[in-house]
Design an enzyme around this catalytic site. Sequence first.
Site: not given
Ligand code: NDP
Ligand code: 2IT
Length: 446
Positions: A126, A166, A237-241
């Site tokens: 990571k 991430d 959340g509202f991001g990628n996942v």
């Molecule tokens: P994105 O950057 O696409 O989305 C942003 C997310 O970050 C929002 O949902 C937001 O949710 C969150 N965020 C906002 N403020 C904070 C803060 N203070 N600290 C940490 N996070 C914050 O991220 P992803 O959707 O990629 O990741 C979301 C989760 O999923 C993480 O835990 C990541 O490790 C995990 N993950 C991601 C994978 C991937 O392939 N992208 C794979 C497996 C796991 P909020 O505002 O509610 O905090």
């Molecule tokens: O937490 C995770 O599994 C990720 N952010 C994805 C890692 C990856 O190599 O696709």
Amino acid sequence: MNQTLKDFLEETRNKNPGETEFLQAVEEVLESLEPMLEKHPEYRKAGILERIVEPERTITFRVPWVADNGDVRVNRGYRIEFNSAIGPYKGGLRFHPSVTLSILKFLGFEQIFKNSLTTLPMGGGKGGSDFNPKYKSKNEIMRFCQSFMTELYRHIGANTDVPAGDIGVGGQEIGFLFGQYKRLKNVYEGVLTGKGLTWGGSLIRPEATGFGVVYFTSEMLATRGHTLEGKTVAVSGFGNVAWGAVLKVNELGGKVVTLSGPDGYIHDPDGVTGEKVDYMLELRASNMDVVEPYAERYDVEFIPGRRPWEVKCDVALPCATQNELDEEDARHLLASGCLCVCEGANMPTTLEGAKLFLDSDILYGPAKAANAGGVAVSGLEMSQNSMRMSWSREEVDGHLRRIMTNIHKTCLGAAERYGLRGNYVAGANIAGFVKVADAMLAQGIV
Ligand code: NDP
Ligand code: 2IT
């Protein structure tokens, strides 16, 4: 936990002072390994625990860059190359101001077991930076990514260490990072995953983590004779996942009624559907890190400063960040009759919250199993790059589905073998650990 494990945990605490998140992840894994370690003394004897909590390599570096107004800025970059027993280091990069060594070590440690569960040959790693993408221009983000890669490139490679996205790192950032890597090394190789479709990316990678979480949820629900059809789902959340999860819940007939950001959550009783799902992508791309604009745009309730776990739901999918669901939230979910909690984010539930779930009969899917679909499709992207081919949507989705079903089965089987029926946390930790530990045994004391 028995005394020798307690002593080991104490030693790990003393060696890693202040690394709260990392120690939380270690404690959670150790707790559930106990029954397996008692039957397999060979792992303790070979020092597997001592070795597995120590990253093989930790790299930290300076990332200087110039802001649009001419100011010089300096961030800290990291890459934790945690374990390469079963394959090249693999895991995402996180750009967020909260990033510390402890956070990246917890994520890297979890990644070892998650990657092992996928059945693909990937070790654990990571990385990231305390860079804050909020309010940064596209050019600033590009300059930052280029500076970050100008140091990182010497440590990574398609057969050595393969980073991905991430929090704060999506397709745009992977593009900037890949461009700089190629320029510095003069090789075109699959050194990063999450690439664009025209330059080596895989179909379904953007959706994979969320899709996988929902496939895992469906498998868990099926053990009790339920499906997602007609279920009310709370998502954080509202991001990628979160986006991928919402798409798949809708497809399977469920209704997502919440999304959240650091500012609070929105409650949309009609469901996050149609163009509202596309709007999530706009919100994420705006770099504002707030969810309130959704409430204004679609005239739904916005609840500032609170988390969605107080809304009555059948299924809860935490998809934002670590420790976003605590003991009180867990109590709310249990009291309101929630059937299933499935973790999209990494370690979203605190140790106390998880304990409540494990002591109840709620279906509880831990992150390292439930969100493994993202890295699994990253593994498939690596395969496609090696073959210099790309597979169809159906093909990748079919693999993803099979991998998630298989992880579900593996978790249940491992838990059952140690008398912990239905305990997905124990099952995931044990099954993920054993494969890596056996590889470490075979490879000698390294
Ligand atoms: P994105 O950057 O696409 O989305 C942003 C997310 O970050 C929002 O949902 C937001 O949710 C969150 N965020 C906002 N403020 C904070 C803060 N203070 N600290 C940490 N996070 C914050 O991220 P992803 O959707 O990629 O990741 C979301 C989760 O999923 C993480 O835990 C990541 O490790 C995990 N993950 C991601 C994978 C991937 O392939 N992208 C794979 C497996 C796991 P909020 O505002 O509610 O905090
Ligand atoms: O937490 C995770 O599994 C990720 N952010 C994805 C890692 C990856 O190599 O696709």
